[in-house]
Design an enzyme around this catalytic site. Structure first.
Site, PDB file in Angstrom:
ATOM      1  N   HIS A  95      22.735 -62.358  16.696  1.00  0.00           N
ATOM      2  CA  HIS A  95      22.249 -62.265  18.208  1.00  0.00           C
ATOM      3  C   HIS A  95      21.552 -63.436  18.647  1.00  0.00           C
ATOM      4  O   HIS A  95      21.089 -64.231  17.683  1.00  0.00           O
ATOM      5  CB  HIS A  95      21.252 -61.022  18.099  1.00  0.00           C
ATOM      6  CG  HIS A  95      20.078 -61.140  17.540  1.00  0.00           C
ATOM      7  ND1 HIS A  95      19.933 -61.016  16.285  1.00  0.00           N
ATOM      8  CD2 HIS A  95      18.748 -61.716  17.995  1.00  0.00           C
ATOM      9  CE1 HIS A  95      18.673 -61.221  15.717  1.00  0.00           C
ATOM     10  NE2 HIS A  95      18.037 -61.769  16.950  1.00  0.00           N
TER      11      HIS A  95
ATOM     12  N   THR B  73      18.010 -64.039  20.984  1.00  0.00           N
ATOM     13  CA  THR B  73      17.135 -63.553  21.662  1.00  0.00           C
ATOM     14  C   THR B  73      17.039 -64.079  23.128  1.00  0.00           C
ATOM     15  O   THR B  73      16.671 -65.453  23.078  1.00  0.00           O
ATOM     16  CB  THR B  73      15.820 -63.342  21.007  1.00  0.00           C
ATOM     17  OG1 THR B  73      15.828 -62.683  19.784  1.00  0.00           O
ATOM     18  CG2 THR B  73      14.540 -62.726  21.607  1.00  0.00           C
TER      19      THR B  73
ATOM     20  N   HIS C 204      18.816 -69.552  20.479  1.00  0.00           N
ATOM     21  CA  HIS C 204      19.351 -69.928  19.227  1.00  0.00           C
ATOM     22  C   HIS C 204      19.762 -68.582  18.603  1.00  0.00           C
ATOM     23  O   HIS C 204      19.496 -67.415  18.970  1.00  0.00           O
ATOM     24  CB  HIS C 204      18.567 -70.642  18.343  1.00  0.00           C
ATOM     25  CG  HIS C 204      17.255 -69.814  17.858  1.00  0.00           C
ATOM     26  ND1 HIS C 204      16.113 -69.855  18.781  1.00  0.00           N
ATOM     27  CD2 HIS C 204      16.982 -68.967  16.871  1.00  0.00           C
ATOM     28  CE1 HIS C 204      15.370 -68.980  18.117  1.00  0.00           C
ATOM     29  NE2 HIS C 204      15.918 -68.392  16.911  1.00  0.00           N
TER      30      HIS C 204
HETATM   31  P1  A2P Z   1      15.318 -63.790  16.481  1.00  0.00           P
HETATM   32  O1  A2P Z   1      16.121 -64.624  15.398  1.00  0.00           O
HETATM   33  O2  A2P Z   1      15.356 -62.363  16.474  1.00  0.00           O
HETATM   34  O3  A2P Z   1      15.058 -64.385  17.628  1.00  0.00           O
HETATM   35  P2  A2P Z   1       8.780 -66.400  15.342  1.00  0.00           P
HETATM   36  O4  A2P Z   1       8.916 -67.382  16.496  1.00  0.00           O
HETATM   37  O5  A2P Z   1       8.501 -65.085  15.479  1.00  0.00           O
HETATM   38  O6  A2P Z   1       8.254 -67.162  14.254  1.00  0.00           O
HETATM   39  O7  A2P Z   1      10.265 -66.561  14.886  1.00  0.00           O
HETATM   40  C1  A2P Z   1      11.110 -67.500  14.777  1.00  0.00           C
HETATM   41  C2  A2P Z   1      12.738 -67.028  14.805  1.00  0.00           C
HETATM   42  O8  A2P Z   1      12.802 -66.412  13.569  1.00  0.00           O
HETATM   43  C3  A2P Z   1      12.835 -66.122  16.005  1.00  0.00           C
HETATM   44  O9  A2P Z   1      14.338 -66.603  16.290  1.00  0.00           O
HETATM   45  C4  A2P Z   1      12.897 -64.698  15.222  1.00  0.00           C
HETATM   46  O10 A2P Z   1      13.807 -63.789  15.663  1.00  0.00           O
HETATM   47  C5  A2P Z   1      13.320 -65.064  13.946  1.00  0.00           C
HETATM   48  N1  A2P Z   1      12.563 -64.210  12.971  1.00  0.00           N
HETATM   49  C6  A2P Z   1      11.165 -63.873  13.003  1.00  0.00           C
HETATM   50  N2  A2P Z   1      10.914 -63.224  12.016  1.00  0.00           N
HETATM   51  C7  A2P Z   1      11.841 -62.798  11.473  1.00  0.00           C
HETATM   52  C8  A2P Z   1      12.420 -61.807  10.364  1.00  0.00           C
HETATM   53  N3  A2P Z   1      11.664 -61.308   9.539  1.00  0.00           N
HETATM   54  N4  A2P Z   1      13.807 -61.699   9.805  1.00  0.00           N
HETATM   55  C9  A2P Z   1      14.637 -62.355  10.720  1.00  0.00           C
HETATM   56  N5  A2P Z   1      14.454 -63.173  11.847  1.00  0.00           N
HETATM   57  C10 A2P Z   1      13.257 -63.459  11.866  1.00  0.00           C
END
Ligand code: A2P
Length: 223
Positions: A155, A157, A69
């Site tokens: 982006h 991940t 996503h």
């Molecule tokens: P990303 O969007 O880079 O993939 P988690 O599983 O760590 O709780 O995170 C859930 C999603 O939210 C992931 O997609 C993650 O990164 C994004 N995410 C987590 N923490 C943050 C943050 N502090 N700021 C922005 N996006 C975040």
């Protein structure tokens, strides 16, 4: 009694449809397989392994996320700044469950993450929260990040090294874009998929010749 406030999700974003996930994973894994066989990459292998001459299997090195996503707003169930305001935006409410096509224009590999850069359209930028690009960015990098176009952090991940959190992908992407803007590009290698550039400290950027597009649904996610 007051009506209960609707709960805020962990995050909002565009979620790749299942068949699209498989296609994108296959295409990007092929790139990883090729990358760790390149002489240019092997020359900087210690930035991944801590030792020269040690081999790395990048497919094993990065752990796959559950579902691919592109996060628009990380709400952390309301604990993140601006979460409620974002959820209440008309454009957010109107976009929920709607289909949209994302365009991936580059891939990044660092000792921490493997990710895909997403080029947002004007319409998609309306769902990009103001000021979100710089959340969590180290002060030293802030001026360079502020000089980048809005939405530069967008982006997907694709994988994280052991012990690394997905939030790192956006931060590494911004750092790479800032270095590129300063002209701090190193070795360049022409690959079938596009031009690969080395940006010091184990950072690699592949500008795709042809974007990879993927069908998605805009939605919220709670664990
Ligand atoms: P990303 O969007 O880079 O993939 P988690 O599983 O760590 O709780 O995170 C859930 C999603 O939210 C992931 O997609 C993650 O990164 C994004 N995410 C987590 N923490 C943050 C943050 N502090 N700021 C922005 N996006 C975040």
């Amino acid at each position: 009694t007051k009506p209960k406030e609707p709960e805020l999700p962990l995050f909002f974003g565009w979620f790749l449809l299942p068949e699209e996930q498989e296609r994108v994973k296959c295409a990007t894994m092929d790139f990883l397989k090729t990358l760790d066989t390149l002489e240019a990459f092997k020359g900087h292998i210690s930035e991944f392994t801590g030792e020269a001459d040690k081999e790395v299997d990048l497919e094993q090195y990065f752990q796959n996320p559950v579902h691919l996503h592109c996060t628009t707003k990380f709400c952390n169930y309301g604990k993140a700044e601006g979460a409620k305001e974002y959820a209440e935006l008309q454009v957010v409410k109107d976009s929920l469950t709607k289909s949209d096509e994302l365009s991936v224009t580059a891939l990044i590999v660092t000792p921490r993450v493997f990710g895909a850069r997403v080029a947002l359209t004007e319409t998609q930028l309306k769902l990009w929260p103001e000021g979100e690009d710089k959340v969590g960015v180290t002060p030293a990098l802030l001026p360079s990040v502020e000089a980048l176009p809005v939405g530069s952090r967008a982006h997907v991940t694709l994988g994280c090294a052991a012990g690394v959190e997905a939030v790192q992908t956006g931060l590494d992407l911004l750092e790479i874009l800032a270095l590129q803007k300063e002209g701090k590009e190193g070795t360049q290698v022409e690959m079938e998929l596009g031009t690969l550039t080395y940006l010091s400290e184990g950072r690699w950027f592949l500008a795709l010749r042809e974007p990879i597009t993927a069908d998605t649904t805009f939605s919220s996610f709670s664990d």
